[in-house]
Design a protein around this motif. Structure first.
Motif, PDB file in Angstrom:
ATOM      1  N   ARG A 106      41.386  37.159  37.499  1.00  0.00           N
ATOM      2  CA  ARG A 106      40.817  36.949  38.841  1.00  0.00           C
ATOM      3  C   ARG A 106      39.644  37.891  39.067  1.00  0.00           C
ATOM      4  O   ARG A 106      38.629  37.514  39.660  1.00  0.00           O
ATOM      5  N   GLY A 107      39.745  39.112  38.536  1.00  0.00           N
ATOM      6  CA  GLY A 107      38.635  40.057  38.663  1.00  0.00           C
ATOM      7  C   GLY A 107      37.395  39.584  37.927  1.00  0.00           C
ATOM      8  O   GLY A 107      36.266  39.780  38.403  1.00  0.00           O
ATOM      9  N   ASP A 108      37.579  38.963  36.736  1.00  0.00           N
ATOM     10  CA  ASP A 108      36.438  38.421  36.001  1.00  0.00           C
ATOM     11  C   ASP A 108      35.725  37.356  36.828  1.00  0.00           C
ATOM     12  O   ASP A 108      34.488  37.307  36.870  1.00  0.00           O
ATOM     13  N   ILE A 109      36.510  36.499  37.467  1.00  0.00           N
ATOM     14  CA  ILE A 109      35.926  35.424  38.280  1.00  0.00           C
ATOM     15  C   ILE A 109      35.145  36.018  39.444  1.00  0.00           C
ATOM     16  O   ILE A 109      34.034  35.571  39.771  1.00  0.00           O
ATOM     17  N   GLU A 110      35.704  37.049  40.072  1.00  0.00           N
ATOM     18  CA  GLU A 110      35.022  37.684  41.201  1.00  0.00           C
ATOM     19  C   GLU A 110      33.738  38.356  40.753  1.00  0.00           C
ATOM     20  O   GLU A 110      32.726  38.337  41.480  1.00  0.00           O
ATOM     21  N   ASP A 111      33.725  38.938  39.550  1.00  0.00           N
ATOM     22  CA  ASP A 111      32.506  39.563  39.032  1.00  0.00           C
ATOM     23  C   ASP A 111      31.416  38.513  38.811  1.00  0.00           C
ATOM     24  O   ASP A 111      30.230  38.764  39.071  1.00  0.00           O
ATOM     25  N   ILE A 112      31.807  37.347  38.321  1.00  0.00           N
ATOM     26  CA  ILE A 112      30.836  36.282  38.043  1.00  0.00           C
ATOM     27  C   ILE A 112      30.289  35.692  39.343  1.00  0.00           C
ATOM     28  O   ILE A 112      29.082  35.495  39.497  1.00  0.00           O
ATOM     29  N   ARG A 113      31.175  35.421  40.302  1.00  0.00           N
ATOM     30  CA  ARG A 113      30.750  34.803  41.555  1.00  0.00           C
ATOM     31  C   ARG A 113      30.145  35.811  42.530  1.00  0.00           C
ATOM     32  O   ARG A 113      29.381  35.453  43.413  1.00  0.00           O
ATOM     33  N   GLY A 114      30.536  37.072  42.383  1.00  0.00           N
ATOM     34  CA  GLY A 114      30.002  38.080  43.279  1.00  0.00           C
ATOM     35  C   GLY A 114      30.686  38.140  44.623  1.00  0.00           C
ATOM     36  O   GLY A 114      30.214  38.814  45.529  1.00  0.00           O
ATOM     37  N   VAL A 115      31.790  37.439  44.762  1.00  0.00           N
ATOM     38  CA  VAL A 115      32.551  37.444  46.015  1.00  0.00           C
ATOM     39  C   VAL A 115      34.034  37.476  45.679  1.00  0.00           C
ATOM     40  O   VAL A 115      34.449  37.159  44.557  1.00  0.00           O
ATOM     41  N   THR A 116      34.852  37.833  46.657  1.00  0.00           N
ATOM     42  CA  THR A 116      36.291  37.883  46.470  1.00  0.00           C
ATOM     43  C   THR A 116      36.869  36.470  46.395  1.00  0.00           C
ATOM     44  O   THR A 116      36.467  35.578  47.153  1.00  0.00           O
ATOM     45  N   ILE A 117      37.798  36.261  45.471  1.00  0.00           N
ATOM     46  CA  ILE A 117      38.476  34.973  45.331  1.00  0.00           C
ATOM     47  C   ILE A 117      39.818  35.060  46.043  1.00  0.00           C
ATOM     48  O   ILE A 117      40.641  35.924  45.737  1.00  0.00           O
ATOM     49  N   SER A 118      40.053  34.182  46.981  1.00  0.00           N
ATOM     50  CA  SER A 118      41.318  34.220  47.707  1.00  0.00           C
ATOM     51  C   SER A 118      42.461  33.759  46.812  1.00  0.00           C
ATOM     52  O   SER A 118      42.282  32.925  45.913  1.00  0.00           O
ATOM     53  N   ALA A 119      43.647  34.309  47.082  1.00  0.00           N
ATOM     54  CA  ALA A 119      44.826  33.905  46.314  1.00  0.00           C
ATOM     55  C   ALA A 119      45.128  32.428  46.527  1.00  0.00           C
ATOM     56  O   ALA A 119      45.710  31.770  45.653  1.00  0.00           O
ATOM     57  N   GLY A 120      44.714  31.897  47.675  1.00  0.00           N
ATOM     58  CA  GLY A 120      44.972  30.497  47.970  1.00  0.00           C
ATOM     59  C   GLY A 120      44.258  29.556  47.008  1.00  0.00           C
ATOM     60  O   GLY A 120      44.774  28.486  46.680  1.00  0.00           O
ATOM     61  N   ILE A 121      43.049  29.932  46.551  1.00  0.00           N
ATOM     62  CA  ILE A 121      42.308  29.094  45.612  1.00  0.00           C
ATOM     63  C   ILE A 121      43.041  29.016  44.283  1.00  0.00           C
ATOM     64  O   ILE A 121      43.202  27.943  43.707  1.00  0.00           O
ATOM     65  N   ILE A 122      43.475  30.173  43.789  1.00  0.00           N
ATOM     66  CA  ILE A 122      44.212  30.197  42.524  1.00  0.00           C
ATOM     67  C   ILE A 122      45.491  29.380  42.638  1.00  0.00           C
ATOM     68  O   ILE A 122      45.824  28.579  41.751  1.00  0.00           O
ATOM     69  N   LYS A 123      46.220  29.549  43.744  1.00  0.00           N
ATOM     70  CA  LYS A 123      47.474  28.808  43.931  1.00  0.00           C
ATOM     71  C   LYS A 123      47.215  27.309  44.011  1.00  0.00           C
ATOM     72  O   LYS A 123      47.996  26.497  43.484  1.00  0.00           O
ATOM     73  N   GLN A 124      46.136  26.936  44.682  1.00  0.00           N
ATOM     74  CA  GLN A 124      45.808  25.517  44.811  1.00  0.00           C
ATOM     75  C   GLN A 124      45.583  24.888  43.438  1.00  0.00           C
ATOM     76  O   GLN A 124      46.077  23.781  43.165  1.00  0.00           O
ATOM     77  N   LEU A 125      44.875  25.580  42.567  1.00  0.00           N
ATOM     78  CA  LEU A 125      44.615  25.060  41.233  1.00  0.00           C
ATOM     79  C   LEU A 125      45.872  25.071  40.372  1.00  0.00           C
ATOM     80  O   LEU A 125      46.078  24.170  39.549  1.00  0.00           O
ATOM     81  N   GLU A 126      46.720  26.075  40.568  1.00  0.00           N
ATOM     82  CA  GLU A 126      47.994  26.122  39.840  1.00  0.00           C
ATOM     83  C   GLU A 126      48.906  24.984  40.295  1.00  0.00           C
ATOM     84  O   GLU A 126      49.548  24.322  39.464  1.00  0.00           O
ATOM     85  N   ASP A 127      48.967  24.765  41.610  1.00  0.00           N
ATOM     86  CA  ASP A 127      49.825  23.701  42.135  1.00  0.00           C
ATOM     87  C   ASP A 127      49.363  22.326  41.650  1.00  0.00           C
ATOM     88  O   ASP A 127      50.182  21.422  41.452  1.00  0.00           O
ATOM     89  N   ARG A 128      48.061  22.182  41.477  1.00  0.00           N
ATOM     90  CA  ARG A 128      47.514  20.907  40.989  1.00  0.00           C
ATOM     91  C   ARG A 128      47.790  20.719  39.497  1.00  0.00           C
ATOM     92  O   ARG A 128      47.661  19.608  38.968  1.00  0.00           O
ATOM     93  N   GLY A 129      48.204  21.791  38.830  1.00  0.00           N
ATOM     94  CA  GLY A 129      48.505  21.708  37.402  1.00  0.00           C
ATOM     95  C   GLY A 129      47.301  21.854  36.510  1.00  0.00           C
ATOM     96  O   GLY A 129      47.366  21.526  35.321  1.00  0.00           O
ATOM     97  N   TRP A 130      46.181  22.382  37.063  1.00  0.00           N
ATOM     98  CA  TRP A 130      44.957  22.494  36.274  1.00  0.00           C
ATOM     99  C   TRP A 130      44.794  23.851  35.601  1.00  0.00           C
ATOM    100  O   TRP A 130      44.065  23.964  34.622  1.00  0.00           O
ATOM    101  N   ILE A 131      45.416  24.900  36.115  1.00  0.00           N
ATOM    102  CA  ILE A 131      45.328  26.212  35.480  1.00  0.00           C
ATOM    103  C   ILE A 131      46.717  26.830  35.395  1.00  0.00           C
ATOM    104  O   ILE A 131      47.622  26.430  36.126  1.00  0.00           O
ATOM    105  N   GLU A 132      46.851  27.802  34.497  1.00  0.00           N
ATOM    106  CA  GLU A 132      48.119  28.497  34.336  1.00  0.00           C
ATOM    107  C   GLU A 132      47.871  29.895  33.772  1.00  0.00           C
ATOM    108  O   GLU A 132      46.787  30.180  33.239  1.00  0.00           O
ATOM    109  N   VAL A 133      48.856  30.765  33.908  1.00  0.00           N
ATOM    110  CA  VAL A 133      48.786  32.105  33.342  1.00  0.00           C
ATOM    111  C   VAL A 133      49.176  32.012  31.869  1.00  0.00           C
ATOM    112  O   VAL A 133      50.241  31.492  31.529  1.00  0.00           O
ATOM    113  N   VAL A 134      48.302  32.507  30.987  1.00  0.00           N
ATOM    114  CA  VAL A 134      48.563  32.421  29.547  1.00  0.00           C
ATOM    115  C   VAL A 134      48.805  33.789  28.912  1.00  0.00           C
ATOM    116  O   VAL A 134      49.023  33.878  27.706  1.00  0.00           O
TER     117      VAL A 134
END
Length: 229
Positions: A106-134
């Motif tokens: 999540r920190g890498d993503i924030e460094d690239i975008r330059g803004v804080t990534i909300s936990a809700g975005i990560i959860k939304q993508l996880e719930d959709r089944g598109w990303i996972e912790v590896v």
């Protein structure tokens, strides 16, 4: 069993399955009496048999399935006119970063975008089944490493990440945007990809394959215009 009967069995199983079927699952149909190479040949024959129809047989990350051709979507959407969920620009950008730079924290993503990534975005993508912790990065706090899933590839109609459009060209950028928007159903957002971004990964696990993750400590050049949240 002759070729005609074997193709009929494969065709029936694939048409009746709600999910893609991997080669190992298709071999079960024949009690493993038909080898993988022979199955691939039969599947290729089936693809040719359906070449002039509105439905096609494709090989995705999770296996083989029948699906409607893209040009049929306009007509099929008339049967289900309801709008699919909409996703914000931040969500699409986060998904694109993960797809092209995985595994990332999540920190890498924030460094690239330059803004804080909300936990809700990560959860939304996880719930959709598109990303996972590896895994977890060997760093203070051991942050989770995120990567896309086979479901993500299946939903975009891809067999591997190598089929993602290269984002160093206008055509590649448009291709990724179109693919994401077509699946996500959001025609109001655009992913602002930078021209100096790296090309898509050369390989990702396809059906019956495994590949070790890339080095999480590799530097990740900017994918997006960091002046825009």
């Amino acid at each position: 069993m002759n070729t005609v009967d074997a193709k009929r069995v494969l065709e029936t199983a694939l048409l009746c399955s709600a999910q893609p079927l991997a080669l190992r699952e298709l071999r079960v149909l024949f009690d493993d009496e038909i080898g993988a190479d022979t199955l691939r040949g039969l599947l290729a024959d089936l693809q040719n048999d359906w070449a002039q129809r509105g439905v096609e047989l494709v090989c995705l990350a999770s296996g083989w399935r029948f699906q409607s051709r893209p040009q049929m979507r306009l007509y099929l959407d008339r049967l289900h006119p309801e709008k699919p969920p909409r996703y914000s620009r931040a969500t699409l950008e986060t998904l694109a970063i993960i797809a092209y730079r995985q595994p990332v924290t999540r920190g890498d993503i924030e460094d690239i975008r330059g803004v804080t990534i909300s936990a809700g975005i990560i959860k939304q993508l996880e719930d959709r089944g598109w990303i996972e912790v590896v895994g977890h990065k060997e760093a203070p706090g051991r942050p989770a490493l995120l990567a896309t899933t086979r479901q993500f590839l299946d939903d975009l109609g891809l067999a591997s990440l190598s089929q993602l459009p290269e984002i160093g060209s206008a055509e590649g950028e448009a291709g990724l945007i179109d693919a994401l928007q077509a699946e996500l159903g959001d025609d109001a957002v655009a992913v602002a990809l930078a021209a100096d971004a790296p090309p898509a990964p050369s390989h990702a696990p396809a059906a019956d394959e495994t590949t070790p993750p890339a080095n999480p400590d590799d530097a990740a050049p900017t994918l997006f215009d960091e002046s825009q949240p």
